[in-house]
Design a protein around this motif. Sequence first.
Motif, PDB file in Angstrom:
ATOM      1  N   TRP A 180       0.856  -1.187   0.000  1.00 17.77           N
ATOM      2  CA  TRP A 180       0.000   0.000   0.000  1.00 17.77           C
ATOM      3  C   TRP A 180       0.892   1.237   0.000  1.00 17.77           C
ATOM      4  O   TRP A 180       2.102   1.128   0.198  1.00 17.77           O
ATOM      5  CB  TRP A 180      -0.919   0.024   1.232  1.00 17.77           C
ATOM      6  N   ALA A 181       0.287   2.389  -0.197  1.00 16.46           N
ATOM      7  CA  ALA A 181       1.088   3.615  -0.211  1.00 16.46           C
ATOM      8  C   ALA A 181       0.236   4.831   0.110  1.00 16.46           C
ATOM      9  O   ALA A 181      -0.985   4.844  -0.109  1.00 16.46           O
ATOM     10  CB  ALA A 181       1.762   3.806  -1.572  1.00 16.46           C
ATOM     11  N   ILE A 182       0.906   5.850   0.627  1.00 19.97           N
ATOM     12  CA  ILE A 182       0.331   7.193   0.764  1.00 19.97           C
ATOM     13  C   ILE A 182       1.258   8.130  -0.006  1.00 19.97           C
ATOM     14  O   ILE A 182       2.461   8.183   0.274  1.00 19.97           O
ATOM     15  CB  ILE A 182       0.231   7.626   2.236  1.00 19.97           C
ATOM     16  N   ASP A 183       0.705   8.818  -1.002  1.00 23.42           N
ATOM     17  CA  ASP A 183       1.504   9.747  -1.804  1.00 23.42           C
ATOM     18  C   ASP A 183       1.090  11.174  -1.497  1.00 23.42           C
ATOM     19  O   ASP A 183      -0.074  11.540  -1.657  1.00 23.42           O
ATOM     20  CB  ASP A 183       1.339   9.483  -3.296  1.00 23.42           C
ATOM     21  N   THR A 184       2.065  11.979  -1.103  1.00 25.64           N
ATOM     22  CA  THR A 184       1.780  13.367  -0.733  1.00 25.64           C
ATOM     23  C   THR A 184       2.287  14.367  -1.759  1.00 25.64           C
ATOM     24  O   THR A 184       2.122  15.569  -1.562  1.00 25.64           O
ATOM     25  CB  THR A 184       2.429  13.710   0.630  1.00 25.64           C
ATOM     26  N   VAL A 185       2.913  13.891  -2.838  1.00 27.86           N
ATOM     27  CA  VAL A 185       3.576  14.829  -3.752  1.00 27.86           C
ATOM     28  C   VAL A 185       2.984  14.891  -5.147  1.00 27.86           C
ATOM     29  O   VAL A 185       3.143  15.876  -5.866  1.00 27.86           O
ATOM     30  CB  VAL A 185       5.097  14.550  -3.837  1.00 27.86           C
ATOM     31  N   GLY A 186       2.304  13.845  -5.616  1.00 20.00           N
ATOM     32  CA  GLY A 186       1.669  13.876  -6.927  1.00 20.00           C
ATOM     33  C   GLY A 186       2.660  13.759  -8.070  1.00 20.00           C
ATOM     34  O   GLY A 186       3.764  13.237  -7.935  1.00 20.00           O
ATOM     35  N   GLY A 187       2.251  14.273  -9.244  1.00 21.45           N
ATOM     36  CA  GLY A 187       3.104  14.243 -10.420  1.00 21.45           C
ATOM     37  C   GLY A 187       3.494  12.831 -10.821  1.00 21.45           C
ATOM     38  O   GLY A 187       2.776  11.860 -10.561  1.00 21.45           O
ATOM     39  N   GLU A 188       4.660  12.723 -11.465  1.00 21.46           N
ATOM     40  CA  GLU A 188       5.123  11.414 -11.933  1.00 21.46           C
ATOM     41  C   GLU A 188       5.402  10.470 -10.780  1.00 21.46           C
ATOM     42  O   GLU A 188       5.305   9.247 -10.939  1.00 21.46           O
ATOM     43  CB  GLU A 188       6.377  11.588 -12.796  1.00 21.46           C
ATOM     44  N   THR A 189       5.736  11.024  -9.617  1.00 20.07           N
ATOM     45  CA  THR A 189       5.966  10.163  -8.451  1.00 20.07           C
ATOM     46  C   THR A 189       4.751   9.305  -8.161  1.00 20.07           C
ATOM     47  O   THR A 189       4.876   8.110  -7.867  1.00 20.07           O
ATOM     48  CB  THR A 189       6.310  11.027  -7.218  1.00 20.07           C
ATOM     49  N   LEU A 190       3.571   9.898  -8.259  1.00 18.79           N
ATOM     50  CA  LEU A 190       2.351   9.162  -7.953  1.00 18.79           C
ATOM     51  C   LEU A 190       2.205   7.940  -8.852  1.00 18.79           C
ATOM     52  O   LEU A 190       1.921   6.837  -8.374  1.00 18.79           O
ATOM     53  CB  LEU A 190       1.133  10.080  -8.088  1.00 18.79           C
TER      54      LEU A 190
END
Length: 337
Positions: A225-235
Amino acid sequence: MKNFLDREFRAIRVEEVAAGKFDQILVNRHIRDLPSNPLLLSVSYSSLNYKDAMSAFGNRSITREYPHTPGIDAVGTVLEDHSGTFAPGAELLVTGYDLGMNTPGGLSEIIAIPCKWALPLPKGLSNRESMALGTAGLTAALCVDRLLEAGATPEDGEVLVTGATGGVGSIAVALLAKLGFRVAAVTGKLEAADFLTELGAWKVLDRDTLAPFANKAMAKPLWAWAIDTVGGETLFNVVKSLAYGGGVAACGMASGAQFHANVFPFILRGISLLGVDSVELPIENKSAVWQKLAGPWYIGDKLKLIAEDISLEQAPEFLARLHRGHGIGRYVVNMAL
């Protein structure tokens, strides 16, 4: 006798001093300068968020008109409530809605807001703790909630958290660790690895760990699982590297609002992209999450590591730090300093 409306208070004021150039200064204002909303709150603490930094430096997708006072978080006591909803002296918590966006915000000793934006300070949280959490803590808790609703358990494997040294990321690391998850914390500030380990991170990874996935349709499954706080290509790099049936709670866009996607992770691994909003969330839902943060999800011991107190006068300096991407943890604005 001086009129109540002439009462002075301090506030941060953002002014456009030249085309595209914005200054942030500490000024004296009067209650009569505030919007004609029914609830007047004497603010004891506020906090700084990345959205406040964007507002403070002229991002018109956040704030349309200047001069303006940022601050999407506030806690304090009721001075007046013309609606009769709250009694004078009641301690209230306010996060999100239009506060600090186009309504003068919490970087001010007094605010005037609609009553429907406020909720009683949850028992178990001090005023300062509520702002050490603030919108960042609420958002982190909502992300964790989304993962749990999707079926996440500690036995599934590692949970990735991107932007782990930021406000949302650092609190997400602490919350997940408290709930028994093994957290892989991703950051561009490896010098803060000890900080993340103290919060409960099982491992700390450089953000370049995700870079090799950029040109791949899918990557090796690495995290449950993951929590992404930055968006963009990282997501989308996170999406590509999740294990079968996993999901990512997405709540930020500091690295951009766009990414190039394909359907393979979604239809071949059943991956879920779980959007999280903390701004327009109904007040009843916000209250329920705050009760968790004050109760079974209380991380007061970790907040001592995450949050640093600053004065209102220091707010412009720290807003600039956040705007440059140099912030770590949370900055609590103590009106008494």
